[in-house]
Design a protein around this motif. Structure first.
Motif, PDB file in Angstrom:
ATOM      1  N   UNK A  27       0.806  -1.232   0.000  1.00 24.05           N
ATOM      2  CA  UNK A  27       0.000   0.000   0.000  1.00 24.05           C
ATOM      3  C   UNK A  27       0.838   1.282   0.000  1.00 24.05           C
ATOM      4  N   UNK A  28       2.142   1.160   0.126  1.00 25.06           N
ATOM      5  CA  UNK A  28       3.009   2.335   0.226  1.00 25.06           C
ATOM      6  C   UNK A  28       3.839   2.580  -1.037  1.00 25.06           C
ATOM      7  N   UNK A  29       3.770   1.673  -2.008  1.00 18.66           N
ATOM      8  CA  UNK A  29       4.681   1.716  -3.157  1.00 18.66           C
ATOM      9  C   UNK A  29       4.542   2.973  -4.015  1.00 18.66           C
ATOM     10  N   UNK A  30       3.367   3.566  -4.059  1.00 20.18           N
ATOM     11  CA  UNK A  30       3.162   4.755  -4.886  1.00 20.18           C
ATOM     12  C   UNK A  30       3.257   6.050  -4.099  1.00 20.18           C
ATOM     13  N   UNK A  31       3.642   5.965  -2.827  1.00 20.76           N
ATOM     14  CA  UNK A  31       3.646   7.142  -1.947  1.00 20.76           C
ATOM     15  C   UNK A  31       4.785   8.106  -2.236  1.00 20.76           C
ATOM     16  N   UNK A  32       5.822   7.661  -2.902  1.00 17.47           N
ATOM     17  CA  UNK A  32       6.994   8.519  -3.119  1.00 17.47           C
ATOM     18  C   UNK A  32       7.614   8.216  -4.481  1.00 17.47           C
ATOM     19  N   UNK A  33       7.431   9.109  -5.454  1.00 17.09           N
ATOM     20  CA  UNK A  33       7.951   8.853  -6.800  1.00 17.09           C
ATOM     21  C   UNK A  33       9.485   8.847  -6.887  1.00 17.09           C
ATOM     22  N   UNK A  34      10.156   9.319  -5.838  1.00 16.93           N
ATOM     23  CA  UNK A  34      11.624   9.323  -5.840  1.00 16.93           C
ATOM     24  C   UNK A  34      12.213   7.937  -5.558  1.00 16.93           C
ATOM     25  N   UNK A  35      11.389   7.011  -5.042  1.00 15.39           N
ATOM     26  CA  UNK A  35      11.884   5.687  -4.696  1.00 15.39           C
ATOM     27  C   UNK A  35      11.698   4.709  -5.858  1.00 15.39           C
ATOM     28  N   UNK A  36      12.779   4.019  -6.207  1.00 13.66           N
ATOM     29  CA  UNK A  36      12.729   2.924  -7.182  1.00 13.66           C
ATOM     30  C   UNK A  36      12.787   1.632  -6.380  1.00 13.66           C
ATOM     31  N   UNK A  37      11.646   0.988  -6.217  1.00 14.16           N
ATOM     32  CA  UNK A  37      11.535  -0.187  -5.365  1.00 14.16           C
ATOM     33  C   UNK A  37      12.165  -1.405  -6.021  1.00 14.16           C
ATOM     34  N   UNK A  38      12.903  -2.157  -5.236  1.00 16.24           N
ATOM     35  CA  UNK A  38      13.441  -3.436  -5.701  1.00 16.24           C
ATOM     36  C   UNK A  38      12.280  -4.426  -5.794  1.00 16.24           C
ATOM     37  N   UNK A  39      12.391  -5.376  -6.693  1.00 22.58           N
ATOM     38  CA  UNK A  39      11.356  -6.393  -6.851  1.00 22.58           C
ATOM     39  C   UNK A  39      11.578  -7.506  -5.813  1.00 22.58           C
ATOM     40  N   UNK A  40      10.494  -8.071  -5.282  1.00 21.80           N
ATOM     41  CA  UNK A  40      10.619  -9.111  -4.254  1.00 21.80           C
ATOM     42  C   UNK A  40      11.523 -10.277  -4.656  1.00 21.80           C
TER      43      UNK A  40
END
Length: 189
Positions: A27-40
């Motif tokens: 639920x938090x993945x779209x909260x900050x466009x500066x973060x490039x999330x690693x894939x599980x």
């Protein structure tokens, strides 16, 4: 492998622990466009980063990793709380920390790094800091708010029973991320 391959040795949490992290973050993945999330599927605890494993040293590396694993007893870990590199106010990497009550991870990392050096493979990186990278930032940023969120997370405890040797192909995965290929698994005894 005609020339040196980019690899790392890691502990990979079990699927149920990775699912816990994914559920917490979703639920938090779209909260900050500066973060490039690693894939599980790329989440891991790096023990040693090996920027160039030559074909001649791969077999020696595997033999030495097998020796390390055969002389290491399984131990328990829990993912807990967060942190940032290089620091909270100027973060470039956001990560989850590790609770290691039997202090098994740091000695294992030291032995893995020594084994890689003995196999003729260069090890890169600074002092070992147990962490699971969650996201990277394109520019340095204060992540205090994110650390407050991550500090509320604690995974289930699991027993580390093996280490993996993983080959990393930069830019070949989804979204230009690295593609990881397991080259070997070394059970702990």
């Amino acid at each position: 492998m005609s020339r040196g391959s980019r690899m790392f040795v890691a502990v990979i949490p079990p699927p149920e622990v990775l699912a816990e992290v994914e559920t917490f973050l979703e639920p938090r993945l779209d909260a900050d466009p500066d973060l490039r999330w690693a894939r599980p599927e790329q989440w891991h605890l790096t023990l040693a980063f090996l920027p160039s494993v030559g074909p001649g040293s791969l077999q020696r590396l595997e033999e030495r990793l097998d020796e390390v694993a055969l002389t290491t007893e399984p131990f328990d870990l829990t993912l807990r709380a967060g942190g940032a590199f290089p620091g909270t106010a100027d973060a470039r990497v956001l990560w989850l920390g590790v609770d290691d009550p039997l202090a098994g991870l740091a000695p294992l990392a030291r032995r893995v790094r020594n084994a890689a050096n003995a196999a003729g493979t260069q090890v890169e990186g600074g002092p070992f800091q147990a962490h699971l990278t969650l996201a990277r930032l394109g520019r340095a940023k204060d992540v205090r708010r994110w650390l407050e969120v991550l500090d509320t997370f604690t995974s289930a405890t699991w027993t580390v029973t093996e280490v993996q040797l993983v080959e990393s192909h930069l830019g070949q995965g989804p979204g230009g991320r690295p593609r990881h290929v397991e080259r070997g698994s070394f059970p702990l005894w």
